[in-house]
Design an enzyme around this catalytic site. Structure first.
Site, PDB file in Angstrom:
ATOM      1  N   PHE A 101       0.856  -1.187   0.000  1.00 21.11           N
ATOM      2  CA  PHE A 101       0.000   0.000   0.000  1.00 21.11           C
ATOM      3  C   PHE A 101       0.893   1.238   0.000  1.00 21.11           C
ATOM      4  O   PHE A 101       1.973   1.234   0.580  1.00 21.11           O
ATOM      5  CB  PHE A 101      -0.917  -0.031   1.229  1.00 21.11           C
ATOM      6  CG  PHE A 101      -1.873   1.115   1.282  1.00 21.11           C
ATOM      7  CD1 PHE A 101      -2.808   1.306   0.278  1.00 21.11           C
ATOM      8  CD2 PHE A 101      -1.834   2.024   2.328  1.00 21.11           C
ATOM      9  CE1 PHE A 101      -3.686   2.377   0.313  1.00 21.11           C
ATOM     10  CE2 PHE A 101      -2.708   3.098   2.368  1.00 21.11           C
ATOM     11  CZ  PHE A 101      -3.631   3.279   1.366  1.00 21.11           C
ATOM     12  N   ASP A 171       6.663  -3.009   8.474  1.00 23.75           N
ATOM     13  CA  ASP A 171       5.312  -2.579   8.159  1.00 23.75           C
ATOM     14  C   ASP A 171       4.453  -3.822   8.397  1.00 23.75           C
ATOM     15  O   ASP A 171       4.398  -4.738   7.573  1.00 23.75           O
ATOM     16  CB  ASP A 171       5.182  -2.079   6.710  1.00 23.75           C
ATOM     17  CG  ASP A 171       3.752  -1.627   6.406  1.00 23.75           C
ATOM     18  OD1 ASP A 171       2.821  -2.166   7.035  1.00 23.75           O
ATOM     19  OD2 ASP A 171       3.567  -0.761   5.531  1.00 23.75           O
ATOM     20  N   HIS A 174      -0.362  -5.914   7.773  1.00 26.66           N
ATOM     21  CA  HIS A 174      -1.132  -7.094   7.337  1.00 26.66           C
ATOM     22  C   HIS A 174      -0.965  -8.255   8.327  1.00 26.66           C
ATOM     23  O   HIS A 174      -1.374  -9.358   8.003  1.00 26.66           O
ATOM     24  CB  HIS A 174      -0.634  -7.616   5.981  1.00 26.66           C
ATOM     25  CG  HIS A 174      -0.903  -6.731   4.806  1.00 26.66           C
ATOM     26  ND1 HIS A 174      -0.551  -7.084   3.530  1.00 26.66           N
ATOM     27  CD2 HIS A 174      -1.502  -5.523   4.714  1.00 26.66           C
ATOM     28  CE1 HIS A 174      -0.900  -6.113   2.688  1.00 26.66           C
ATOM     29  NE2 HIS A 174      -1.470  -5.159   3.385  1.00 26.66           N
ATOM     30  N   LYS A 200      -8.995  -4.095   7.524  1.00 26.59           N
ATOM     31  CA  LYS A 200      -7.979  -4.957   8.133  1.00 26.59           C
ATOM     32  C   LYS A 200      -8.597  -6.055   9.004  1.00 26.59           C
ATOM     33  O   LYS A 200      -9.782  -5.991   9.339  1.00 26.59           O
ATOM     34  CB  LYS A 200      -7.013  -4.102   8.955  1.00 26.59           C
ATOM     35  CG  LYS A 200      -6.493  -2.870   8.235  1.00 26.59           C
ATOM     36  CD  LYS A 200      -5.617  -3.196   7.031  1.00 26.59           C
ATOM     37  CE  LYS A 200      -5.172  -1.903   6.370  1.00 26.59           C
ATOM     38  NZ  LYS A 200      -3.913  -1.992   5.681  1.00 26.59           N
ATOM     39  N   TYR A 236       0.067  21.331  29.473  1.00 23.05           N
ATOM     40  CA  TYR A 236       0.621  22.326  28.541  1.00 23.05           C
ATOM     41  C   TYR A 236       2.138  22.413  28.656  1.00 23.05           C
ATOM     42  O   TYR A 236       2.708  23.495  28.722  1.00 23.05           O
ATOM     43  CB  TYR A 236      -0.062  23.683  28.743  1.00 23.05           C
ATOM     44  CG  TYR A 236      -1.522  23.642  28.318  1.00 23.05           C
ATOM     45  CD1 TYR A 236      -1.865  23.334  27.002  1.00 23.05           C
ATOM     46  CD2 TYR A 236      -2.535  23.870  29.229  1.00 23.05           C
ATOM     47  CE1 TYR A 236      -3.197  23.247  26.611  1.00 23.05           C
ATOM     48  CE2 TYR A 236      -3.864  23.783  28.837  1.00 23.05           C
ATOM     49  CZ  TYR A 236      -4.187  23.470  27.525  1.00 23.05           C
ATOM     50  OH  TYR A 236      -5.498  23.384  27.136  1.00 23.05           O
TER      51      TYR A 236
HETATM   52  C1  LIG Z   1      -3.352  -0.451   5.412  1.00 21.26           C
HETATM   53  C2  LIG Z   1      -1.892  -0.345   5.225  1.00 21.26           C
HETATM   54  C3  LIG Z   1      -1.156   0.761   5.681  1.00 21.26           C
HETATM   55  C4  LIG Z   1      -1.781   2.016   6.201  1.00 21.26           C
HETATM   56  O1  LIG Z   1      -2.675   1.880   7.203  1.00 21.26           O
HETATM   57  P1  LIG Z   1      -3.855   2.956   7.416  1.00 21.26           P
HETATM   58  O2  LIG Z   1      -4.323   2.618   8.794  1.00 21.26           O
HETATM   59  O3  LIG Z   1      -4.879   2.730   6.376  1.00 21.26           O
HETATM   60  O4  LIG Z   1      -3.259   4.317   7.360  1.00 21.26           O
HETATM   61  C5  LIG Z   1       0.217   0.714   5.559  1.00 21.26           C
HETATM   62  N1  LIG Z   1       0.842  -0.339   5.003  1.00 21.26           N
HETATM   63  C6  LIG Z   1       0.171  -1.384   4.532  1.00 21.26           C
HETATM   64  C7  LIG Z   1       0.939  -2.527   3.951  1.00 21.26           C
HETATM   65  C8  LIG Z   1      -1.217  -1.423   4.602  1.00 21.26           C
HETATM   66  O5  LIG Z   1      -1.890  -2.456   4.076  1.00 21.26           O
END
Ligand SMILES: *Cc1c(COP(=O)(O)O)cnc(C)c1O
Length: 401
Positions: A101, A171, A174, A200, A236
């Site tokens: 993505f 990342d 998934h 998701k 603050y």
């Molecule tokens: C969904 C996704 C994102 C971003 O997540 P959001 O919560 O939609 O901002 C990033 N990396 C991958 C691989 C994704 O599938």
């Protein structure tokens, strides 16, 4: 070689293998528990960043075997904040896959750094050799994606990252519930970022989380998420340039309930995915996304399948069309490697026109296909519908030319 299926394809006026009355699960899944959790938040009048956020963070960290969880309002925000917390910015490079993505890559550009694309290997995940070869003096991080919920080769990537003193950022958007040699994803490198967006495997509509085993890093991420504040200091009082990326109590309440179902759902998807793997890999011209025995749990956000058009006997486009007509929701996935997206024409820090990643291009242009995770939350007989649909299409492939 293959016997002719007597029934004609649904695409050609025949009866579909799966009748339209048999629907696939609607997503997201919820029940009375979500309703009650939401009402409790409503009536508590604590709608943001309160006890439910704190509780969800504890639960999610424990579920993924990480020490710290910093929740935030999206996976995209989590990726940007993790990069910021590492001080990554202009002049720095981050190694990313082009089959993901957009957020994996836009996060790098958003902090001012340069995304460097490296290809996948047969696993649909970043090729560690390509990552190693792409490291320069400017490289600050490697950011692989556990694509589809299949954990990438963490041992190799971690040793490359360590040897070259760059951060390994997963990342993990998934990979809720996925495990590498018994440990959950998210803190297999320095940190991992999760998304709870509506599509998701667990969702609060929107939402995200950064997991890590590094306490200082967690504290800095939390400060950035919460306007640069510091825990225990007056409201603050701001010690960092932060933003507001906080999760709400409504989202956290939903997510705790969603998380309580995840273990069972993950095991079900894994069981169904394994059946599809063993049956579909027997069909000439099809190849499910390969596993590894070091992956002790696969999350299956997407069931990924490759077609070799020549060996199968028809094009991907016709295969997808024929399967859909038989009642299987399958798609061709990403249309383009990310470096071909128009946005990269605007970025002058790198010549993205010169990028060429053959494995990714093959997945995008000719071979990659996706079945989304709700389909795997059905029963074994539903998997046999999928297998029979694909067998029928195979038997009739010649008529699809
Ligand atoms: C969904 C996704 C994102 C971003 O997540 P959001 O919560 O939609 O901002 C990033 N990396 C991958 C691989 C994704 O599938």
């Amino acid at each position: 070689m293959s016997k002719k299926n007597t029934s004609p394809l649904a695409l050609h006026g025949g009866t579909p293998v799966r009748s339209t009355e048999k629907t696939w699960p609607a997503w997201p899944i919820y029940d009375e528990r979500e309703k009650q959790a939401l009402m409790e938040v409503l009536e508590s009048r604590t709608w943001f960043y309160g006890p439910r956020v704190e509780q969800f963070e504890k639960e999610f960290a424990a579920f993924q075997d990480a020490q710290f969880c910093v929740s935030c309002n999206s996976g995209t925000a989590g990726l940007e904040i993790a990069l910021e917390a590492l001080g990554i910015g202009a002049g720095d490079e981050v190694i990313v896959p082009p089959y993901t993505f957009i957020a994996t890559v836009s996060a790098v550009s958003r902090v001012g750094a340069t995304p460097i694309f490296v290809d996948l290997d047969k696993s649909w995940c970043m090729d560690p050799n390509a990552a190693e070869a792409a490291i320069t003096r400017r490289t600050r991080a490697i950011m692989p994606v556990h694509f589809g919920g299949r954990v990438c080769d963490i041992d190799r990537l971690r040793s490359i990252a360590q040897a070259r003193s760059v951060a390994l950022i997963e990342d993990a958007c998934h990979s809720w519930g996925a495990k590498w040699e018994g440990k959950g994803t998210g803190a297999l490198g320095l940190c991992g970022i999760f998304s709870f967006q509506q599509s998701k495997n667990m969702t609060g509509g929107e939402g995200g989380a950064i997991l890590t085993d590094n306490e200082d890093f967690a504290r800095l991420c939390r400060s950035i998420v919460n306007c640069g504040r510091e825990a225990g200091m007056p409201w603050y009082h701001h010690i960092n340039v932060g933003t507001n990326a906080r999760l709400t109590e409504f989202q956290a309440a939903l997510l705790s309930v969603q998380l309580s179902r995840l273990e069972e759902q993950t095991l079900k998807r894994e069981r169904n995915g394994a059946l599809l793997n063993s049956e579909l890999s027997e069909i000439e011209g099809l190849e499910p996304q390969p596993s590894s025995n070091r992956i002790t749990r696969r999350a299956y956000h997407i069931y990924c399948l490759r077609i070799d058009e020549g060996a199968f006997g028809c094009s991907r486009a016709r295969f997808v069309e024929a399967c859909q007509a038989e009642g299987l929701p399958i798609s061709a996935g990403y249309p383009l490697p990310l470096y071909k997206q128009p946005v990269f024409k605007k970025l002058k820090d790198f010549d993205y026109d010169a990028c060429h990643c053959p494995v990714t291009e093959d997945l995008c242009y000719t071979s990659g296909m996706w079945i989304m995770h709700p389909v795997l939350l059905t029963e074994e007989e539903d998997m046999w519908d999928i297998i029979n649909i694909i067998r029928k299409v195979k038997e009739n492939a010649e008529l699809l030319k």
